[in-house]
Write an enzyme that holds these catalytic residues in place. Structure first.
Site, PDB file in Angstrom:
ATOM      1  N   GLY A 535     -20.216   8.761 -86.914  1.00  0.00           N
ATOM      2  CA  GLY A 535     -20.507   8.080 -87.978  1.00  0.00           C
ATOM      3  C   GLY A 535     -20.246   8.411 -89.615  1.00  0.00           C
ATOM      4  N   ALA A 536     -19.558   7.775 -90.182  1.00  0.00           N
ATOM      5  CA  ALA A 536     -20.295   7.588 -91.612  1.00  0.00           C
ATOM      6  C   ALA A 536     -21.334   7.341 -91.331  1.00  0.00           C
ATOM      7  CB  ALA A 536     -19.771   6.665 -92.607  1.00  0.00           C
ATOM      8  N   GLY A 538     -24.279   8.269 -90.353  1.00  0.00           N
ATOM      9  CA  GLY A 538     -24.997   9.684 -89.514  1.00  0.00           C
ATOM     10  C   GLY A 538     -25.278  10.033 -87.518  1.00  0.00           C
ATOM     11  N   THR A 539     -25.479  10.752 -87.002  1.00  0.00           N
ATOM     12  CA  THR A 539     -25.266  10.500 -85.626  1.00  0.00           C
ATOM     13  C   THR A 539     -25.891  10.208 -84.638  1.00  0.00           C
ATOM     14  OG1 THR A 539     -25.203  13.180 -86.569  1.00  0.00           O
ATOM     15  CG2 THR A 539     -25.253  13.018 -84.042  1.00  0.00           C
ATOM     16  N   ASP A 652     -19.085  -3.054 -91.974  1.00  0.00           N
ATOM     17  CA  ASP A 652     -18.397  -1.093 -90.992  1.00  0.00           C
ATOM     18  C   ASP A 652     -17.936  -2.195 -89.427  1.00  0.00           C
ATOM     19  OD1 ASP A 652     -17.236   1.234 -90.324  1.00  0.00           O
ATOM     20  OD2 ASP A 652     -18.475   1.906 -90.403  1.00  0.00           O
TER      21      ASP A 652
END
Length: 816
Positions: A535-536, A538-539, A652
């Site tokens: 995602g925006a 991180g992983t 988010d």
């Protein structure tokens, strides 16, 4: 035959159309049976009929317009059936109508202006239907209304200004609608009025002044946006027994005239902006059993005279600015079940007399400046279920709590307690370890117990005398070390020393290097094959340390900045203290020079996005599960918005950030992460937070996020949950999910057109169908274009709970 009555006789089948041949029939009572099918249009031929009562059956279909031929009809009672469609305008043109009770159906449409011409109309009940539009503003001018109940519809616009024109109105219930504007000023002058319920609307303006001859007995104006001061003329309402004006924007001081309300039993002014000292006159309200003034800005000391309220069972004064001590005399209120004093500035020690309140079940003293030890008399409170003493300066041991066998929740964090935790409290330590943190002197003495992540095992020292010597030695050693530390800091400052951070990062409060190595080993140094989400921010990787220990680990990339690690550490430690059943629990973290790792609980059922859109074959999601998910997300967000200080804006909210455990209970992830990324991101676009499709309209004009933008995102998630369509799916006319659902619902209120077909096939009862419709309407309100028109998450939680409650006993309460 002029009268036919067969009430509560277990009749079944359909009403025979041949009844229409009884042209002289004046009264037809068929209520409280199991009659089904439509209402025969032929009944309209009974031209002599004055009373038609078919309530509490299983009748369905529309109300036939032929009933409008009954020009002598006075009473029409069709409540609690399964009737649908609009009420024919012909009904509202019957000049003799006095009573229209059609509540508890699935009727829809708008109210026509013709109803304002009914000069004999006295009682009209439409609650729990699907009516929409503006209530005709002339209602009340031409008739002497007695009862109006429009609760739980979707009416908009204002309350008719002359609704009490005949001065005979007794009951006015219009709660749970979308009404706006101000409360008509002349309502306060309506001397006949006894019951006013306007809760959960969008009403603004001030509360009207009350006439000297007011007869109001019940007032619920909660969950609006009413402002201004509490009118001093409230003292004229000497017959009132219940006042709930909570969750508004009232300000100013509570007038001393409150003491004139000698019949008052419930007073709830919580969640407003009231301030000043509590008037001493409030102690004259001797009938009070619930006093809720929490979440305001009241100051001064807690009046000792409150102890005159001997019938009090619930005293809630939390989250104010009260100072001084806790009155010793509270023991005189021996019927107290709940005492909420948390979040004030109370000092001194806890009075031992509290232990004499043996009926107490909930006690919250958290977030004050209390000192001293827990009184040994606390062991007398054998009914105590919830105890919160956190965030004070209390000392000593917690041994006096060991006999409280009824405790279900305990929080003693951030004090100065010492000594062993009683063995029976280890269940709390295991389920909620954060409730014990911040007490360096607390320890575990149970040799067979599993080690805790927040408390050490107790030392083997047994002698009190020896213990005292050790304390003295520790004080001396501590003083020497402190002096040495000061000298070292001065030396470093003189030489402008600079510590060079290595890849090891700060170890303070971070996870152990052993655990870090285990995580890296389990993911083969964060190999992509262990990635379960991107995602925006991180992983995310899955780390299986053992069959019983499975974690999710998020890698955050950020630029190396001077002091960044220390600042981020503070932020993450703050996030780690947040605990709520609907928030993902942060377990550990590690910081490196250019990235951070955050360890979370792993959720076996994945994300809500996976369950809705990815997993094949598509899993069945029953309505009760979808409702549970909707409510859980709302409760988690409400906690972030209203119970965290300062409030946390998620930024988010989307299905990928809603994780589901084995019981399908939702847990919000990534809360607070947006702020971290915004502060420490390596990207130059950190101001753009959120995901397209879930971002509110106002975010196009400002990067600043608000609670209202979270509410919008939640509304979109709610729409996905009900429609099982993704926010960015293609919709007709190149619109989005919000406009597609809003358009479909606003046109005909047929929810089948937008709901998940699998969900529709499951809904066998009209009760559940009604719940889905109301949640869908709530989602539409959450996604309103104007931020100010969206409900708060606290209101969303309240409405969701009420939607479920309204399916049962709550409707009976409204009716009574």
């Amino acid at each position: 035959m002029t009268r036919f009555a067969a009430v509560n006789n277990s009749l079944s089948g359909q009403i025979p159309p041949s009844l229409g041949k009884l042209t002289e029939l004046s009264i037809l009572y068929l209520s409280m049976n199991s009659l089904s099918g439509p209402i025969p249009a032929e009944i309209g031929n009974c031209r002599s009929m004055t009373q038609l009562e078919l309530y509490e059956n299983q009748l369905e279909g529309p109300i036939p317009k032929e009933l409008g031929k009954l020009r002598n009809l006075e009473r029409l009672k069709l409540l609690k059936n399964f009737l649908t469609g609009e009420v024919p305008v012909e009904i509202w043109r019957i000049p003799t109508l006095e009573t229209v009770l059609i509540d508890g159906n699935n009727l829809s449409g708008e109210l026509p202006s013709e109803m304002t011409e009914l000069r004999n109309l006295k009682n009209i009940s439409l609650f729990d239907n699907r009516f929409t539009g503006i209530i005709p503003q002339g209602l009340g001018i031409n008739s002497s209304l007695v009862l109006i109940d429009f609760t739980n519809n979707s009416f908009v616009g204002g309350i008719p200004p002359n609704i009490c024109f005949g001065n005979q109105l007794i009951i006015l219930d219009m709660g749970f609608n979308l009404l706006n504007g101000s409360i008509p000023p002349n309502l306060g002058n309506c001397s006949s009025l006894e019951r006013v319920i306007l809760q959960n609307n969008r009403l603004t303006g001030s509360i009207p002044e009350f006439a000297a001859d007011s007869n109001i007995q019940f007032m619920d104006l909660s969950y609006n946006t009413l402002s201004g001061e509490v009118p001093s003329s409230l003292g004229n309402c000497v017959n009132v027994s219940m006042i709930n004006w909570s969750n508004n924007r009232l300000s100013g001081e509570v007038p001393w005239q409150i003491g004139d309300l000698v019949n008052l039993q419930v007073l709830n002014l919580s969640h407003n902006n009231l301030y000043g000292p509590l008037p001493l006159e409030i102690s004259k309200c001797a009938q009070l059993y619930v006093l809720d003034l929490g979440f305001n800005s009241f100051n001064g000391s807690i009046p000792v005279s409150l102890t005159n309220l001997t019938l009090l069972s619930h005293l809630l004064l939390q989250e104010n600015r009260f100072t001084g001590g806790i009155p010793d005399s509270l023991l005189q209120i021996d019927r107290l079940i709940e005492l909420q004093l948390g979040g004030n500035n109370l000092g001194g020690s806890i009075p031992s007399t509290l232990g004499a309140i043996v009926n107490l079940e909930i006690l919250n003293l958290s977030g004050n400046e209390l000192i001293g030890q827990i009184p040994p008399q606390f062991s007398n409170m054998l009914k105590l279920r919830n105890l919160d003493l956190s965030l004070n300066n209390l000392t000593g041991t917690v041994a006096s709590l060991a006999d409280l066998n009824s405790l279900l929740a305990l929080n003693i964090s951030y004090n100065h307690f010492t000594g062993p935790v009683p063995e029976k409290f280890l269940k709390f330590l295991n389920s909620s370890p954060s409730s014990f943190v911040g007490n360096p002197g607390l320890c575990i003495s149970c040799s067979s117990c599993i080690a805790s992540s927040v408390l050490e095992r107790c030392s083997s020292s047994s002698s009190t005398k020896g213990s005292d010597k050790i304390k003295i030695v520790l004080i001396v050693v501590g003083s020497v070390l402190f002096c040495a530390l000061v000298l070292l800091m001065l030396s470093c400052s003189a030489r402008k020393c600079k510590r060079t951070k290595t890849d090891e990062g700060p170890s303070l409060h971070e996870g152990s290097s052993f655990l870090f190595n285990k995580v890296m080993e389990a993911t083969e140094n964060l190999n992509d094959k262990y990635a379960v989400g991107r995602g925006a921010h991180g992983t995310v990787y899955k780390a299986s340390l053992s069959p019983a220990k499975v974690y999710a680990i998020k890698k955050l990339d950020f630029a190396s900045q001077k002091g960044a690690n220390l600042s981020m550490e503070r932020e993450i430690r703050t996030l780690g203290r947040i605990r709520h059943r609907n928030l993902v629990k942060l377990t550990n973290f590690w910081l490196r020079s250019d990235y951070g790792l955050i360890l979370y609980e792993y959720m076996e059922n994945g994300s809500l996005h996976d369950v809705l859109h990815e997993i094949e074959p598509t899993p069945v999601l029953e309505w009760k599960v979808r409702y549970k998910i909707a409510l859980g997300i709302a409760q988690g967000l409400a906690y972030l918005h209203d119970d965290c200080r300062p409030a946390i804006i998620h930024c988010d909210i989307k299905p990928r950030n809603i994780l589901l455990d084995n019981d399908m209970e939702p847990h919000i992830s990534d809360f607070g992460i947006a702020k971290l990324i915004d502060q420490f991101s390596a990207s130059q676009c950190s101001a753009i937070m959120g995901t397209i499709g879930y971002m509110s309209p106002e975010t196009a004009f400002t990067p600043r996020r608000s609670k209202e933008s979270d509410v919008y995102s939640y509304g979109v998630v709610l729409l996905e949950l009900i429609t099982r369509k993704m926010a960015l799916d293609p919709f007709p006319e190149n619109t989005d999910i919000v406009n597609w659902v809003s358009s479909a619902v606003n046109n005909d209120y047929e929810i089948e057109a937008v709901c998940d077909p699998n969900l529709m096939s499951e809904l066998m009862s009209s009760v559940e169908m009604e719940e889905v419709r109301k949640v869908l309407l709530l989602a539409i309100r959450c996604t309103a274009k104007e931020a100010g028109e969206r409900p708060s998450m606290r209101n969303v939680v309240k409405e969701l709970i009420d939607i479920k409650s309204n399916s049962g006993d709550l409707q009976k309460q409204w009716k009574s």
